[in-house]
Design an enzyme around this catalytic site. Structure first.
Site, mmCIF file in Angstrom:
data_model
loop_
_atom_site.group_PDB
_atom_site.id
_atom_site.type_symbol
_atom_site.label_atom_id
_atom_site.label_comp_id
_atom_site.label_asym_id
_atom_site.label_seq_id
_atom_site.Cartn_x
_atom_site.Cartn_y
_atom_site.Cartn_z
ATOM 1 N N ASP A 30 0.854 -1.191 0.000
ATOM 2 C CA ASP A 30 0.000 0.000 0.000
ATOM 3 C C ASP A 30 0.890 1.242 0.000
ATOM 4 O O ASP A 30 1.870 1.321 0.737
ATOM 5 C CB ASP A 30 -0.922 -0.004 1.222
ATOM 6 C CG ASP A 30 -2.067 0.968 1.072
ATOM 7 O OD1 ASP A 30 -3.228 0.520 0.991
ATOM 8 O OD2 ASP A 30 -1.813 2.202 1.037
ATOM 9 N N ILE A 31 0.537 2.216 -0.821
ATOM 10 C CA ILE A 31 1.341 3.431 -0.962
ATOM 11 C C ILE A 31 1.276 4.306 0.291
ATOM 12 O O ILE A 31 2.153 5.147 0.516
ATOM 13 C CB ILE A 31 0.876 4.219 -2.224
ATOM 14 C CG1 ILE A 31 1.989 5.083 -2.769
ATOM 15 C CG2 ILE A 31 -0.391 4.996 -1.984
ATOM 16 C CD1 ILE A 31 1.703 5.637 -4.160
ATOM 17 N N ASN A 87 -12.769 -3.136 2.774
ATOM 18 C CA ASN A 87 -13.621 -1.966 2.984
ATOM 19 C C ASN A 87 -14.671 -1.944 1.880
ATOM 20 O O ASN A 87 -14.359 -2.238 0.724
ATOM 21 C CB ASN A 87 -12.788 -0.682 2.937
ATOM 22 C CG ASN A 87 -11.823 -0.584 4.112
ATOM 23 O OD1 ASN A 87 -12.128 -1.050 5.203
ATOM 24 N ND2 ASN A 87 -10.658 -0.001 3.892
ATOM 25 N N VAL A 96 -11.041 2.907 -3.552
ATOM 26 C CA VAL A 96 -10.741 2.353 -4.886
ATOM 27 C C VAL A 96 -11.751 1.241 -5.158
ATOM 28 O O VAL A 96 -11.848 0.271 -4.383
ATOM 29 C CB VAL A 96 -9.295 1.809 -4.965
ATOM 30 C CG1 VAL A 96 -9.036 1.216 -6.351
ATOM 31 C CG2 VAL A 96 -8.279 2.903 -4.658
ATOM 32 N N HIS A 100 -10.233 -5.264 -2.925
ATOM 33 C CA HIS A 100 -8.859 -5.507 -2.461
ATOM 34 C C HIS A 100 -8.920 -5.916 -1.004
ATOM 35 O O HIS A 100 -9.726 -5.391 -0.227
ATOM 36 C CB HIS A 100 -7.984 -4.266 -2.642
ATOM 37 C CG HIS A 100 -8.618 -2.994 -2.191
ATOM 38 N ND1 HIS A 100 -9.566 -2.329 -2.940
ATOM 39 C CD2 HIS A 100 -8.465 -2.282 -1.058
ATOM 40 C CE1 HIS A 100 -9.956 -1.248 -2.288
ATOM 41 N NE2 HIS A 100 -9.309 -1.197 -1.133
ATOM 42 N N HIS A 102 -6.957 -5.893 2.385
ATOM 43 C CA HIS A 102 -5.836 -5.282 3.098
ATOM 44 C C HIS A 102 -5.246 -6.327 4.047
ATOM 45 O O HIS A 102 -5.979 -6.925 4.847
ATOM 46 C CB HIS A 102 -6.304 -4.115 3.966
ATOM 47 C CG HIS A 102 -6.801 -2.909 3.230
ATOM 48 N ND1 HIS A 102 -6.024 -1.792 3.025
ATOM 49 C CD2 HIS A 102 -8.007 -2.627 2.674
ATOM 50 C CE1 HIS A 102 -6.731 -0.865 2.382
ATOM 51 N NE2 HIS A 102 -7.943 -1.352 2.162
HETATM 52 P P1 AMP Z 1 -9.600 1.461 0.334
HETATM 53 O O1 AMP Z 1 -9.620 2.797 1.053
HETATM 54 O O2 AMP Z 1 -10.007 0.311 1.166
HETATM 55 O O3 AMP Z 1 -10.349 1.550 -0.980
HETATM 56 O O4 AMP Z 1 -8.083 1.187 0.016
HETATM 57 C C1 AMP Z 1 -7.441 1.671 -1.115
HETATM 58 C C2 AMP Z 1 -5.987 1.623 -0.791
HETATM 59 O O5 AMP Z 1 -5.256 1.791 -1.993
HETATM 60 C C3 AMP Z 1 -5.526 2.756 0.153
HETATM 61 O O6 AMP Z 1 -5.021 2.183 1.354
HETATM 62 C C4 AMP Z 1 -4.484 3.487 -0.659
HETATM 63 O O7 AMP Z 1 -3.389 3.930 0.120
HETATM 64 C C5 AMP Z 1 -4.068 2.446 -1.679
HETATM 65 N N1 AMP Z 1 -3.526 2.984 -2.907
HETATM 66 C C6 AMP Z 1 -4.041 3.943 -3.693
HETATM 67 N N2 AMP Z 1 -3.254 4.161 -4.757
HETATM 68 C C7 AMP Z 1 -2.210 3.305 -4.651
HETATM 69 C C8 AMP Z 1 -1.058 3.034 -5.434
HETATM 70 N N3 AMP Z 1 -0.801 3.707 -6.567
HETATM 71 N N4 AMP Z 1 -0.186 2.078 -5.010
HETATM 72 C C9 AMP Z 1 -0.428 1.405 -3.877
HETATM 73 N N5 AMP Z 1 -1.512 1.604 -3.092
HETATM 74 C C10 AMP Z 1 -2.388 2.540 -3.472
#
Ligand code: AMP
Length: 114
Positions: A30-31, A87, A96, A100, A102
């Site tokens: 995760d970024i 989530n 997103v 996914h 976590h």
């Molecule tokens: P959610 O809030 O459950 O939809 O999680 C989306 C996750 O994607 C968040 O924890 C972000 O930090 C992660 N995220 C968004 N863009 C990127 C990226 N380019 N590379 C890695 N993680 C990302």
């Protein structure tokens, strides 16, 4: 279905720290990590939210959990423990819209979450 940033990560248009990949799944760091280990496990097939999962996706969800378990062992957080989270939508904090899982660990995690 609208493309998300995860499609660009799958196609390598956007680089990521890939932890695991096969023809159907990808796992990457995760970024914006919320724990020392924070990895996202995704299916390459786009499913927007957990609300969109049906019986035909049961194998996909199960395999995502198995990948998370394997990564947790490789990262040596399996004994201390970790958390797996999906989530969903606004109240779940989903940002997103491509499902996914976590994988969070490497520190004591609070419960209940905020
Ligand atoms: P959610 O809030 O459950 O939809 O999680 C989306 C996750 O994607 C968040 O924890 C972000 O930090 C992660 N995220 C968004 N863009 C990127 C990226 N380019 N590379 C890695 N993680 C990302």
């Amino acid at each position: 279905m609208t493309e998300t940033i995860f499609d660009k990560i799958i196609s390598k248009e956007i680089s990521s720290d890939i932890i695991y990949e096969d023809d159907q799944y990808l796992a990457f760091s995760d970024i914006n990590p919320q724990a020392p280990v924070h990895i996202l496990i995704i299916p390459k097939k786009r499913i927007p939210t957990i609300n969109d999962v049906d019986k035909s996706d049961a194998k996909t969800i199960g395999e995502m959990v198995l990948i998370a378990k394997k990564i947790a062992k490789n990262k040596q957080i399996d004994k201390d423990g970790y958390r797996l989270v999906f989530n969903c939508n606004d109240h779940g904090g989903q940002s997103v819209f491509h499902i996914h899982l976590h994988l969070l660990g490497g520190r004591q995690l609070n419960w209940p979450p905020g």
